[in-house]
Enzyme design. Structure first.
Site, PDB file in Angstrom:
ATOM      1  N   GLU A 161       1.009  10.386  -8.487  1.00 33.47           N
ATOM      2  CA  GLU A 161       0.563   9.190  -7.784  1.00 33.47           C
ATOM      3  C   GLU A 161       1.179   9.198  -6.390  1.00 33.47           C
ATOM      4  O   GLU A 161       1.949   8.327  -6.019  1.00 33.47           O
ATOM      5  CB  GLU A 161       0.918   7.901  -8.517  1.00 33.47           C
ATOM      6  CG  GLU A 161       0.109   6.735  -7.965  1.00 33.47           C
ATOM      7  CD  GLU A 161       0.558   5.405  -8.529  1.00 33.47           C
ATOM      8  OE1 GLU A 161       1.767   5.205  -8.687  1.00 33.47           O
ATOM      9  OE2 GLU A 161      -0.320   4.578  -8.798  1.00 33.47           O
ATOM     10  N   GLU A 184       0.690  10.076   2.129  1.00 34.29           N
ATOM     11  CA  GLU A 184       1.869  10.681   1.511  1.00 34.29           C
ATOM     12  C   GLU A 184       1.700  12.177   1.302  1.00 34.29           C
ATOM     13  O   GLU A 184       2.463  12.802   0.569  1.00 34.29           O
ATOM     14  CB  GLU A 184       2.185   9.996   0.177  1.00 34.29           C
ATOM     15  CG  GLU A 184       2.740   8.596   0.346  1.00 34.29           C
ATOM     16  CD  GLU A 184       3.305   8.031  -0.951  1.00 34.29           C
ATOM     17  OE1 GLU A 184       3.573   8.810  -1.886  1.00 34.29           O
ATOM     18  OE2 GLU A 184       3.476   6.815  -1.024  1.00 34.29           O
TER      19      GLU A 184
END
Length: 715
Positions: A180, A189
């Site tokens: 995740e 990210e």
């Protein structure tokens, strides 16, 4: 006021970085760079990896993880449930080798280990490996694994995934990848390079991937509020006060950064209109990353307006949603609802992409094309009208600020308050030496243009050379000589009398605004007080100081959505997470009535909110004196019944000694974050029957304010 056309979007969890942290890894330790908000100085914190002799890892330093989004994610039951179902569906072979990248507390790893055990994996060679490069989080994960008897069933690596090697760390390539590593714009990210490296180096052929697919959705919207967040040039033209931060042809010299800006857009529901359209598909399965970029086309009459000026940009969101709006977790129909009007959470927000330029006039039946494109870490958008691109990129050197600062600089009332205060001060100060003690663009321009004989020294500890270049560019348009201004580019602790040419300072001013501190607690702008103290020997006896005072204000609030997001953890999908509560700064029903830390939020974006009391003053900060410790207390009498979850706190800046000009940063002002102190337990309150006593103390050595409270019910 022009209407605004923006593209609305939804996103993924923010990276764990509310602290200003730089990391360096050396062998079995990590170094965290922590900023002192009052001085701008930094210090290294050392986080060791080694466990104690009793094999209980030392917990990470308190508050190090409290400002991250981990707690909110773990309280998101819909997310947790969907991931559990997807992992259980993926783990069907008892010999499966599962790799969890960005493992956090180890929740997904434990789900995989449990699913593997359910199909007999413990005796058939199945394995689970968890990769978590952020050492404080990795230490916390070990505590969670131990609390759930999983320490021998999940192998933990305190490494980046691109540091893992098959044959050294992993016995063999993984069949299943769970992760995740998703932020509010999906890619921030490093999702694409991380997954691509994993495909190339760590995974077997045709691996199973959780999540399996993500889709971004976007929509043009009209919003005056969003227009103010990006169009400084036209807003300051409306102010018509003679100060030009973006003069003439330099309308883009100060702008918002061309990126997606995370925002809770449900709070704007009554101010915008939207109808989502699919923008971008990303499929992570089948051994490759497949990206499809559809072009969305709109006709203008769909927006119920015959003539619009499009100001601002787009809202883009990655909806973790149902039907066609989805983050598909397992290639079947297992999805998480995460769009507008879903259950409120703070780790997955919508995002705003602001269109650049003054705005685009459009008429009924014009065709608008919205194109999405991406690089390794971000998605950007372009609006075309009749197949002609209308976005304009910035040229040359320019400054980028957060949207809220852009809106503040264009706010007529805010500008007027500063202009009137400075004008009054200059009537009694001839040829003053003025120090702008922060990174204020507006005050440096204002004083230089209003007082041609003044000498303005801009400290600009954050802007530095960029600030100096900006002032040179706009000096002529604001009718002052650049020779009036000296940009030091230093922190106050480094300034000497030589920098001031041994002249006494007649005016010491600040907004206050320190570049990079926008996401911090409001009283961390008391750095202005620290600067004033360090410059004490250089001030004239009758120096004018603006602001002259700060007043800590508070209001009791009902905040059920935020409370649910920050509440203490127990069982999370069958796994005990109570050991993380103190480290992650949880609130509610903790041992000994512990309360979590005060954290910064835009209260207007905190889901459902209700004020339960009037606004109270709690503490004064007098900037005519050197910085010192302060204490304050007040009694809150409730004006509305409801459940009180805590209180919002902020600072009102008093600009002049007559207290005639006050700038508030409270919840009614959308351009500022407030501090939110949640209680150890919610309190049911009633007008005339319930009172609360609140105390606060300010420590000048750390810049921190601590709170304590107690409630009583009158008979």
């Amino acid at each position: 006021m022009p209407s605004c056309c923006c593209l609305l979007g939804l996103g993924f969890p923010s990276p764990p970085s509310a602290l200003r942290i730089l990391r360096r890894r050396m062998a079995s330790r990590a170094f965290q760079l922590r900023l002192n908000p009052l001085t701008g100085d930094s210090e290294w914190l050392v986080v060791e990896e080694e466990e104690e002799e009793d094999h209980h890892p030392t917990p990470p330093p308190k508050q190090l993880l409290a400002t991250t989004s981990y707690l909110d994610m773990l309280n998101d039951s819909a997310r947790n449930r969907a991931y559990r179902r997807a992992i259980e569906a993926a783990v069907t072979d008892p010999s499966s080798r599962v790799l969890d990248i960005g493992a956090g507390t180890g929740l997904l790893s434990m789900m995989a280990a449990r699913a593997l055990a359910a199909v007999g994996g413990e005796t058939r060679g199945g394995s689970v490996s968890a990769c978590e490069s952020y050492l404080p989080m990795g230490k916390l994960m070990r505590r969670v694994l131990r609390a759930n008897g999983m320490e021998n069933r999940v192998k933990v690596f305190h490494k980046r995934s691109d540091e893992l090697k098959v044959g050294d760390d992993l016995d063999s390539p993984a069949d299943i990848l769970v992760s995740e590593i998703l932020d509010s714009e999906l890619l921030g990210e490093g999702l694409i390079p991380t997954l691509q490296q994993a495909y190339d180096m760590l995974l077997a052929k045709n691996p199973k991937i959780v999540p399996y697919r993500a889709t971004t959705y976007g929509q043009l919207v009209e919003s005056t509020f969003l227009w103010k967040l990006h169009d400084l040039h036209n807003n300051e033209a409306n102010a018509a006060d003679g100060v030009w931060l973006t003069p003439g042809e330099m309308e883009r010299i100060v702008s918002v950064k061309p990126q997606q800006h995370a925002m809770q857009c449900d709070a704007l529901e009554d101010e915008i209109r939207l109808n989502p359209s699919k923008f971008l598909n990303l499929t992570f399965g089948n051994g490759q990353i497949v990206i499809v970029r559809p072009i969305s086309r709109y006709k203008q009459h769909e927006m119920d307006m015959f003539m619009l000026l499009f100001h601002g940009g787009y809202f883009n969101w990655i909806l973790l949603g149902q039907s066609s709006t989805q983050l598909l977790l397992d290639g079947r129909d297992n999805q998480v609802v995460r769009g507008r009007n879903a259950d409120w959470c703070d780790h997955w927000k919508q995002c705003v992409w602001f269109m650049q330029g003054k705005g685009i006039p459009a008429t009924e039946d014009q065709v608008l094309s919205l194109r999405a494109r991406h690089n390794q870490t971000s998605i950007s958008y372009q609006l075309n009208i009749n197949d002609e691109a209308c976005d304009r990129s910035s040229k040359g050197d320019h400054l980028t600020l957060l949207p809220e600062r852009i809106a503040l600089y264009g706010d007529k009332d805010w500008r007027s308050a500063l202009i009137n205060t400075i004008k009054n001060a200059l009537t009694v100060k001839s040829s003053p030496t003025c120090v702008v003690a922060d990174d204020s663009l507006f005050l440096a321009l204002l004083i230089s243009s209003m007082s041609p004989t003044s000498k303005v020294i801009a400290m600009y500890p954050g802007l530095r050379d960029k600030g100096a270049a900006y002032l040179r560019s706009v000096a002529d348009a604001n009718n002052f000589s650049i020779d009036q201004i000296q940009v030091i580019g230093k922190r106050a602790s480094s300034i000497t009398a030589d920098d001031l040419k041994h002249k006494k300072v007649n005016l010491l001013v600040g907004e206050p605004f320190y570049l990079g501190s926008e996401g911090m607690l409001p009283w961390q702008n008391l750095r202005f007080w620290s600067v004033r103290t360090l410059l004490d020997s250089m001030l004239s006896e009758d120096a004018f100081i603006m602001p002259c005072k700060g007043i800590l204000k508070l209001c009791a609030m009902s905040l059920p959505d935020l409370w649910r997001s920050r509440s203490s953890l127990k069982d999370v999908e069958g796994f005990d997470h109570s050991v993380v509560n103190e480290t992650l700064g949880a609130c509610g029903y903790l041992p000994g009535d512990q309360q979590g830390p005060c954290l910064p939020y835009y209260v207007w974006q905190c889901g459902y909110t209700k004020k339960l009391s009037k606004v109270y003053s709690l503490m004064d900060f007098n900037f005519s004196e050197p910085i010192h410790s302060c204490f304050g207390k007040t009694k809150i009498e409730f004006s509305h019944d409801g459940t009180c979850h805590g209180f919002a706190v902020w600072i009102d800046w008093v600009l002049d000694e007559r207290k005639s000009v006050v700038l508030t940063t409270g919840p009614d002002n959308r351009y500022w974050k407030q501090g939110v102190q949640l209680f150890s337990k919610p309190v049911e309150v009633n007008p005339g029957k319930s009172v609360m006593h609140v105390e606060a103390s300010f420590d000048p050595s750390t810049g921190e304010i601590t709170f304590s409270s107690s409630s009583t019910t009158c008979s």
